[in-house]
Design a protein around this motif. Structure first.
Motif, mmCIF file in Angstrom:
data_model
loop_
_atom_site.group_PDB
_atom_site.id
_atom_site.type_symbol
_atom_site.label_atom_id
_atom_site.label_comp_id
_atom_site.label_asym_id
_atom_site.label_seq_id
_atom_site.Cartn_x
_atom_site.Cartn_y
_atom_site.Cartn_z
ATOM 1 N N LEU A 125 0.870 -1.182 0.000
ATOM 2 C CA LEU A 125 0.000 0.000 0.000
ATOM 3 C C LEU A 125 0.903 1.225 0.000
ATOM 4 O O LEU A 125 1.849 1.294 0.779
ATOM 5 C CB LEU A 125 -0.852 0.046 1.268
ATOM 6 N N ILE A 126 0.606 2.180 -0.861
ATOM 7 C CA ILE A 126 1.414 3.397 -0.933
ATOM 8 C C ILE A 126 0.494 4.599 -0.786
ATOM 9 O O ILE A 126 -0.499 4.720 -1.504
ATOM 10 C CB ILE A 126 2.166 3.496 -2.277
ATOM 11 N N LEU A 127 0.840 5.470 0.156
ATOM 12 C CA LEU A 127 0.120 6.735 0.279
ATOM 13 C C LEU A 127 0.690 7.681 -0.774
ATOM 14 O O LEU A 127 1.893 7.944 -0.793
ATOM 15 C CB LEU A 127 0.309 7.340 1.667
ATOM 16 N N VAL A 128 -0.162 8.170 -1.677
ATOM 17 C CA VAL A 128 0.276 9.072 -2.744
ATOM 18 C C VAL A 128 -0.203 10.472 -2.420
ATOM 19 O O VAL A 128 -1.391 10.698 -2.178
ATOM 20 C CB VAL A 128 -0.277 8.630 -4.117
ATOM 21 N N ARG A 129 0.745 11.391 -2.426
ATOM 22 C CA ARG A 129 0.437 12.822 -2.267
ATOM 23 C C ARG A 129 0.610 13.473 -3.631
ATOM 24 O O ARG A 129 1.686 13.427 -4.219
ATOM 25 C CB ARG A 129 1.391 13.451 -1.255
ATOM 26 N N TYR A 130 -0.474 14.063 -4.119
ATOM 27 C CA TYR A 130 -0.465 14.672 -5.449
ATOM 28 C C TYR A 130 -1.209 16.003 -5.392
ATOM 29 O O TYR A 130 -2.408 16.081 -5.708
ATOM 30 C CB TYR A 130 -1.113 13.720 -6.461
ATOM 31 N N PRO A 131 -0.524 17.081 -4.980
ATOM 32 C CA PRO A 131 -1.180 18.383 -4.807
ATOM 33 C C PRO A 131 -1.913 18.899 -6.044
ATOM 34 O O PRO A 131 -2.910 19.603 -5.910
ATOM 35 C CB PRO A 131 -0.028 19.312 -4.422
ATOM 36 N N LYS A 132 -1.450 18.565 -7.250
ATOM 37 C CA LYS A 132 -2.134 19.001 -8.470
ATOM 38 C C LYS A 132 -3.537 18.405 -8.549
ATOM 39 O O LYS A 132 -4.442 19.006 -9.114
ATOM 40 C CB LYS A 132 -1.370 18.552 -9.721
ATOM 41 N N GLY A 133 -3.695 17.209 -8.038
ATOM 42 C CA GLY A 133 -4.980 16.526 -8.049
ATOM 43 C C GLY A 133 -5.305 15.893 -9.386
ATOM 44 O O GLY A 133 -4.805 16.294 -10.427
ATOM 45 N N LEU A 134 -6.131 14.859 -9.313
ATOM 46 C CA LEU A 134 -6.557 14.129 -10.496
ATOM 47 C C LEU A 134 -8.020 13.774 -10.334
ATOM 48 O O LEU A 134 -8.443 13.276 -9.292
ATOM 49 C CB LEU A 134 -5.730 12.840 -10.643
ATOM 50 N N LYS A 135 -8.809 14.054 -11.363
ATOM 51 C CA LYS A 135 -10.226 13.693 -11.342
ATOM 52 C C LYS A 135 -10.333 12.185 -11.537
ATOM 53 O O LYS A 135 -9.850 11.641 -12.529
ATOM 54 C CB LYS A 135 -10.980 14.440 -12.455
ATOM 55 N N LEU A 136 -10.932 11.504 -10.573
ATOM 56 C CA LEU A 136 -11.101 10.056 -10.641
ATOM 57 C C LEU A 136 -12.574 9.719 -10.806
ATOM 58 O O LEU A 136 -13.407 10.199 -10.039
ATOM 59 C CB LEU A 136 -10.591 9.395 -9.354
ATOM 60 N N ASP A 137 -12.854 8.904 -11.794
ATOM 61 C CA ASP A 137 -14.242 8.483 -11.998
ATOM 62 C C ASP A 137 -14.620 7.358 -11.042
ATOM 63 O O ASP A 137 -15.726 7.322 -10.541
ATOM 64 C CB ASP A 137 -14.464 8.057 -13.445
ATOM 65 N N ASP A 138 -13.696 6.424 -10.840
ATOM 66 C CA ASP A 138 -13.962 5.334 -9.900
ATOM 67 C C ASP A 138 -12.650 4.662 -9.495
ATOM 68 O O ASP A 138 -11.609 4.914 -10.093
ATOM 69 C CB ASP A 138 -14.950 4.315 -10.477
ATOM 70 N N ILE A 139 -12.732 3.780 -8.509
ATOM 71 C CA ILE A 139 -11.529 3.136 -7.984
ATOM 72 C C ILE A 139 -11.038 1.993 -8.878
ATOM 73 O O ILE A 139 -10.000 1.397 -8.592
ATOM 74 C CB ILE A 139 -11.739 2.621 -6.547
#
Length: 178
Positions: A125-139
């Motif tokens: 399991l990896i915690l991802v930090r992505y300040p730009k953000g990404l629109k996710l439709d689903d998991i």
């Protein structure tokens, strides 16, 4: 000279893909002893409390009791610390910005982790930090995540992770990638 220029032009046309890091395999994040233990593990029963829940419930990614020890492993691989990697996986959103883009999420190696099957061990399991953000439709949307991996123990109400990644680039896997 002319031949050199033509060769450079031809090579340059493929630089977009060549510039992308090679894919890191999830097993590279797991010590050899854990890999051997996984290979020897018996079949897991999918009739667990997680099967009817969702990852958003408190403790939804936590391991239930009674699984083999390797399923709780937070052992890491020291040589992976501070490594610049590109890893494919599936998101489990944790936080989003005002525009609804995921800025903090767990990356897991297989879709539906924690919903119908036991969640992966913390070293998967990896915690991802992505300040730009990404629109996710689903998991179930596969992602490529590129950035610097850190050995960092993360423990919250949802899950425990052994790694964190400061993402510089996150993108949805395209059919052309396969």
């Amino acid at each position: 000279m002319r031949r050199l220029v033509l060769t450079l032009l031809l090579l340059g046309s493929g630089l977009a893909h060549a510039a992308e890091l090679p894919e890191t395999d999830w097993l590279e994040l797991m010590p050899k002893s854990d890999q051997k233990a996984l290979e020897a593990m018996p079949e897991i029963d999918h009739n667990t409390p997680e099967a009817s829940g969702t990852f958003t419930e408190k403790g939804g990614l936590k391991q239930s009791k009674g699984l083999p020890a390797v399923m709780y492993s937070s052992k890491t691989v020291a040589s992976m610390n501070d490594r610049h990697i590109r890893l494919g996986g599936y998101p489990v959103p944790l936080e989003s910005d005002a525009k609804g883009r995921s800025t903090l999420f767990f990356l897991v190696p297989y879709p539906g982790a924690c919903i119908h099957v036991p969640p992966p061990p913390p070293n998967q399991l990896i915690l991802v930090r992505y300040p730009k953000g990404l629109k996710l439709d689903d998991i179930y949307t596969p992602l490529w995540v590129t950035g610097t991996l850190k050995i960092e123990k993360v423990d919250n109400d949802l899950a425990s992770a052994a790694y964190a990644l400061e993402a510089e680039k996150v993108r949805v896997v395209q059919e052309a990638d396969l």
